[in-house]
Write a protein that holds these residues in place. Structure first.
Motif, PDB file in Angstrom:
ATOM      1  N   ASN A 291       7.461   8.582 -12.588  1.00 46.72           N
ATOM      2  CA  ASN A 291       8.208   9.811 -12.302  1.00 46.72           C
ATOM      3  C   ASN A 291       8.047  10.306 -10.880  1.00 46.72           C
ATOM      4  O   ASN A 291       7.946  11.501 -10.647  1.00 46.72           O
ATOM      5  CB  ASN A 291       7.722  10.950 -13.207  1.00 46.72           C
ATOM      6  CG  ASN A 291       8.547  11.018 -14.454  1.00 46.72           C
ATOM      7  OD1 ASN A 291       9.718  10.641 -14.443  1.00 46.72           O
ATOM      8  ND2 ASN A 291       7.935  11.492 -15.514  1.00 46.72           N
ATOM      9  N   ALA A 292       8.008   9.408  -9.931  1.00 50.95           N
ATOM     10  CA  ALA A 292       7.861   9.853  -8.549  1.00 50.95           C
ATOM     11  C   ALA A 292       8.506   8.825  -7.632  1.00 50.95           C
ATOM     12  O   ALA A 292       8.642   7.661  -7.974  1.00 50.95           O
ATOM     13  CB  ALA A 292       6.384  10.013  -8.191  1.00 50.95           C
ATOM     14  N   LYS A 293       8.938   9.301  -6.465  1.00 54.02           N
ATOM     15  CA  LYS A 293       9.398   8.379  -5.423  1.00 54.02           C
ATOM     16  C   LYS A 293       8.271   8.312  -4.410  1.00 54.02           C
ATOM     17  O   LYS A 293       7.828   9.329  -3.896  1.00 54.02           O
ATOM     18  CB  LYS A 293      10.658   8.920  -4.756  1.00 54.02           C
ATOM     19  CG  LYS A 293      11.890   8.786  -5.600  1.00 54.02           C
ATOM     20  CD  LYS A 293      13.122   8.980  -4.723  1.00 54.02           C
ATOM     21  CE  LYS A 293      14.332   9.338  -5.564  1.00 54.02           C
ATOM     22  NZ  LYS A 293      14.282  10.732  -6.050  1.00 54.02           N
ATOM     23  N   LEU A 294       7.836   7.110  -4.142  1.00 55.58           N
ATOM     24  CA  LEU A 294       6.630   6.995  -3.359  1.00 55.58           C
ATOM     25  C   LEU A 294       6.913   6.369  -1.996  1.00 55.58           C
ATOM     26  O   LEU A 294       7.613   5.373  -1.896  1.00 55.58           O
ATOM     27  CB  LEU A 294       5.636   6.123  -4.115  1.00 55.58           C
ATOM     28  CG  LEU A 294       4.205   6.227  -3.669  1.00 55.58           C
ATOM     29  CD1 LEU A 294       3.655   7.599  -3.994  1.00 55.58           C
ATOM     30  CD2 LEU A 294       3.373   5.166  -4.365  1.00 55.58           C
ATOM     31  N   PHE A 295       6.362   6.965  -0.959  1.00 61.16           N
ATOM     32  CA  PHE A 295       6.337   6.335   0.350  1.00 61.16           C
ATOM     33  C   PHE A 295       4.877   6.048   0.622  1.00 61.16           C
ATOM     34  O   PHE A 295       4.069   6.964   0.715  1.00 61.16           O
ATOM     35  CB  PHE A 295       6.942   7.263   1.410  1.00 61.16           C
ATOM     36  CG  PHE A 295       8.412   7.466   1.183  1.00 61.16           C
ATOM     37  CD1 PHE A 295       9.331   6.590   1.718  1.00 61.16           C
ATOM     38  CD2 PHE A 295       8.857   8.514   0.380  1.00 61.16           C
ATOM     39  CE1 PHE A 295      10.700   6.765   1.474  1.00 61.16           C
ATOM     40  CE2 PHE A 295      10.208   8.683   0.137  1.00 61.16           C
ATOM     41  CZ  PHE A 295      11.131   7.822   0.681  1.00 61.16           C
ATOM     42  N   ILE A 296       4.569   4.802   0.687  1.00 58.01           N
ATOM     43  CA  ILE A 296       3.165   4.460   0.583  1.00 58.01           C
ATOM     44  C   ILE A 296       2.768   3.429   1.632  1.00 58.01           C
ATOM     45  O   ILE A 296       3.529   2.518   1.937  1.00 58.01           O
ATOM     46  CB  ILE A 296       2.903   3.957  -0.854  1.00 58.01           C
ATOM     47  CG1 ILE A 296       1.430   3.878  -1.156  1.00 58.01           C
ATOM     48  CG2 ILE A 296       3.572   2.650  -1.107  1.00 58.01           C
ATOM     49  CD1 ILE A 296       1.162   3.816  -2.641  1.00 58.01           C
ATOM     50  N   GLU A 297       1.616   3.621   2.230  1.00 59.56           N
ATOM     51  CA  GLU A 297       1.070   2.641   3.166  1.00 59.56           C
ATOM     52  C   GLU A 297      -0.424   2.543   2.959  1.00 59.56           C
ATOM     53  O   GLU A 297      -1.060   3.551   2.606  1.00 59.56           O
ATOM     54  CB  GLU A 297       1.347   3.085   4.599  1.00 59.56           C
ATOM     55  CG  GLU A 297       2.575   2.394   5.196  1.00 59.56           C
ATOM     56  CD  GLU A 297       2.870   2.897   6.588  1.00 59.56           C
ATOM     57  OE1 GLU A 297       2.291   2.324   7.517  1.00 59.56           O
ATOM     58  OE2 GLU A 297       3.641   3.864   6.709  1.00 59.56           O
ATOM     59  N   ASN A 301      -4.303   0.350  -5.833  1.00 59.25           N
ATOM     60  CA  ASN A 301      -5.013   0.650  -7.079  1.00 59.25           C
ATOM     61  C   ASN A 301      -5.002   2.136  -7.448  1.00 59.25           C
ATOM     62  O   ASN A 301      -5.964   2.656  -7.980  1.00 59.25           O
ATOM     63  CB  ASN A 301      -6.456   0.127  -6.972  1.00 59.25           C
ATOM     64  CG  ASN A 301      -7.047  -0.164  -8.330  1.00 59.25           C
ATOM     65  OD1 ASN A 301      -6.310  -0.454  -9.285  1.00 59.25           O
ATOM     66  ND2 ASN A 301      -8.347  -0.054  -8.458  1.00 59.25           N
ATOM     67  N   ASN A 302      -3.896   2.809  -7.143  1.00 55.78           N
ATOM     68  CA  ASN A 302      -3.761   4.221  -7.527  1.00 55.78           C
ATOM     69  C   ASN A 302      -2.800   4.351  -8.695  1.00 55.78           C
ATOM     70  O   ASN A 302      -1.896   3.529  -8.860  1.00 55.78           O
ATOM     71  CB  ASN A 302      -3.186   5.034  -6.359  1.00 55.78           C
ATOM     72  CG  ASN A 302      -4.050   4.937  -5.118  1.00 55.78           C
ATOM     73  OD1 ASN A 302      -5.190   5.396  -5.120  1.00 55.78           O
ATOM     74  ND2 ASN A 302      -3.522   4.316  -4.065  1.00 55.78           N
ATOM     75  N   ASP A 315      -1.035   7.679   2.379  1.00 52.74           N
ATOM     76  CA  ASP A 315      -1.513   6.711   3.382  1.00 52.74           C
ATOM     77  C   ASP A 315      -3.030   6.631   3.291  1.00 52.74           C
ATOM     78  O   ASP A 315      -3.711   7.657   3.258  1.00 52.74           O
ATOM     79  CB  ASP A 315      -1.068   7.168   4.783  1.00 52.74           C
ATOM     80  CG  ASP A 315      -1.209   6.029   5.793  1.00 52.74           C
ATOM     81  OD1 ASP A 315      -2.004   5.096   5.543  1.00 52.74           O
ATOM     82  OD2 ASP A 315      -0.520   6.082   6.819  1.00 52.74           O
ATOM     83  N   GLY A 316      -3.526   5.429   3.226  1.00 53.19           N
ATOM     84  CA  GLY A 316      -4.984   5.237   3.271  1.00 53.19           C
ATOM     85  C   GLY A 316      -5.707   5.709   2.038  1.00 53.19           C
ATOM     86  O   GLY A 316      -6.826   6.204   2.117  1.00 53.19           O
ATOM     87  N   LEU A 317      -5.082   5.565   0.892  1.00 58.19           N
ATOM     88  CA  LEU A 317      -5.739   6.045  -0.330  1.00 58.19           C
ATOM     89  C   LEU A 317      -5.904   4.887  -1.320  1.00 58.19           C
ATOM     90  O   LEU A 317      -4.948   4.167  -1.601  1.00 58.19           O
ATOM     91  CB  LEU A 317      -4.883   7.137  -0.973  1.00 58.19           C
ATOM     92  CG  LEU A 317      -5.512   7.844  -2.162  1.00 58.19           C
ATOM     93  CD1 LEU A 317      -6.496   8.901  -1.672  1.00 58.19           C
ATOM     94  CD2 LEU A 317      -4.451   8.502  -3.035  1.00 58.19           C
ATOM     95  N   ASN A 318      -7.117   4.726  -1.828  1.00 59.27           N
ATOM     96  CA  ASN A 318      -7.361   3.655  -2.797  1.00 59.27           C
ATOM     97  C   ASN A 318      -8.108   4.183  -4.010  1.00 59.27           C
ATOM     98  O   ASN A 318      -8.959   5.062  -3.882  1.00 59.27           O
ATOM     99  CB  ASN A 318      -8.217   2.548  -2.149  1.00 59.27           C
ATOM    100  CG  ASN A 318      -7.597   2.032  -0.879  1.00 59.27           C
ATOM    101  OD1 ASN A 318      -6.457   1.577  -0.869  1.00 59.27           O
ATOM    102  ND2 ASN A 318      -8.333   2.154   0.212  1.00 59.27           N
ATOM    103  N   ASP A 319      -7.784   3.621  -5.161  1.00 58.05           N
ATOM    104  CA  ASP A 319      -8.531   3.898  -6.402  1.00 58.05           C
ATOM    105  C   ASP A 319      -8.525   5.381  -6.798  1.00 58.05           C
ATOM    106  O   ASP A 319      -9.561   5.928  -7.178  1.00 58.05           O
ATOM    107  CB  ASP A 319      -9.988   3.413  -6.270  1.00 58.05           C
ATOM    108  CG  ASP A 319     -10.067   1.951  -5.881  1.00 58.05           C
ATOM    109  OD1 ASP A 319      -9.538   1.132  -6.651  1.00 58.05           O
ATOM    110  OD2 ASP A 319     -10.611   1.645  -4.809  1.00 58.05           O
TER     111      ASP A 319
END
Ligand code: GDD
Ligand code: MG
Length: 351
Positions: A291-297, A301-302, A315-319
């Motif tokens: 349920n989201a539109k993601l812009f991710i870099e 593992n989220n 950006d820069g987010l893990n786990d």
């Protein structure tokens, strides 16, 4: 004489903020399959148990949700608890009610919030357990091959030399700490408790009488009133007096006649955001977005979920677990997901 007790009174607090005390996870379509978890569980069990022999045990505040989600169920099959006392009192109460209908009954007790893919394998394991429990004074459970030291489960120690399909259990250990769980995993002769129990009404009542004599005599004192109009006032008055304890601590850890059927099916208890993440689709970096539109870099593992198809920039987010629901935003490390339960309790008390 097959009966089922579907436990649907938990709050699912580790799934907060989607699962709440007003609308817990068993009534949600957590996997996006078009059916809620309790609907899936009911139809799975009804492959072996006549629909009219399936009792739904739940808190009285969920009565309307149950009847709405399971229109095939009659009001008398929905057993209402006036207080949340965990699973032991609810199972004892259900067993006494079933005994009064059929003293020779064998029953399965099942949580209402699990994922099981191979229903045929599940039904055949269940049949094996019923066959054994029918004639022996045993408490049976289904065991899952463990894959990591999960501290949220019960652990079942059995003999690996045992070549029978149904194995004798040496010890049942509920929710060990991390170090203990690690040694269990290394030793190789432990299974996870799936939380699905099979026994005759006689055997489980005998175990309660032995290990929980206070609770047993409290509930047994109203036996004559069960399944009559007088039952309601007996339960309203006495159920809240019961100890608050799960079946795992109250009976399974103490009993010596426990047997396990190692499961031939894949299982996930959908107990936490991480376990849900395992079951959902992921991108190349192992992120799940609901349920989201993601812009991710630089993110991996989220599990990220919003309630209104929001745009999320990461950006820069893990786990991490990120869940946005109405006026609540949860941002929490996956490795600490078991603690969401405690956090939820503090937050709901203070808000
Ligand atoms: N009716 C009723 N009343 N149901 C309840 C209550 C209650 O007061 N409390 C919990 N339940 C229901 C929950 O909705 C869930 O379906 C089931 O009982 C199990 O409760 P959980 O709270 O989810 O238990 P758990 O996950 O911590 O531990 C149990 O399940 C694990 C596997 O998922 C234990 O049996 C562990 O040993 C097991 O490994
Ligand atoms: Mg659970």
């Amino acid at each position: 004489n097959y009966y089922a007790v579907l436990m649907a009174g938990g709050v699912g607090s580790r799934f907060w903020p989607v699962s709440t005390a007003q609308f817990p996870k068993q009534f949600h379509d957590m996997l996006g399959t078009g059916e809620t978890l309790i609907q899936k569980t009911f139809s799975r069990l009804s492959q072996l148990i006549p629909e009219e022999n399936i009792l739904i045990l739940t808190n009285e505040i969920y009565n309307d949700i149950v009847l709405q989600q399971l229109p095939q169920v009659k009001q008398e099959q929905v057993v209402l608890e006036p207080a949340m006392r965990n699973t032991a009192p609810c199972i004892l109460y259900a067993a006494l009610k079933i005994k009064k209908i059929n003293p020779d009954a064998v029953m399965v007790v099942a949580p209402s919030d699990h994922w099981i893919e191979d229903e045929q394998a599940f039904i055949s394991n269940l049949q094996q357990a019923f066959d054994y429990a029918q004639n022996e004074d045993v408490l049976m459970t289904l065991g899952i091959q463990p894959t990591f030291p999960n501290t949220g489960y019960g652990y079942i120690e059995y003999g690996t030399q045992d070549n029978n399909i149904i194995k004798k259990v040496f010890h049942f250990r509920e929710k060990p700490d991390y170090e203990t769980a690690k040694t269990f995993l290394q030793s190789g002769n432990f299974l996870w408790n799936a939380g699905i129990f099979i026994w005759s009404v006689k055997s489980v009542l005998h175990a309660f009488e032995k290990f929980q004599p206070g609770m047993y005599s409290l509930f047994e004192s109203g036996y004559d009133e069960y399944n009559t109009p007088a039952e309601k006032s007996f339960i309203e008055e006495n159920y809240p007096r019961s100890e608050n304890i799960s079946i795992d601590y109250a009976v399974m850890e103490n009993a010596e006649n426990v047997f396990v059927v190692p499961a031939a099916f894949d299982w996930n208890d959908l107990g936490t955001w991480g376990s849900l993440h395992d079951k959902l689709d992921k991108d190349a970096n192992n992120n799940t977005v609901v349920n989201a539109k993601l812009f991710i870099e630089n993110a991996s593992n989220n599990i990220i979920r919003t309630d209104a198809n929001k745009i999320v920039i990461v950006d820069g987010l893990n786990d991490y677990i990120i869940v946005d629901k109405e006026n609540i935003l949860l941002i929490y490390p996956k490795e600490k997901e078991q603690e969401i339960k405690k956090i939820t309790e503090i937050v709901t008390k203070n808000s």
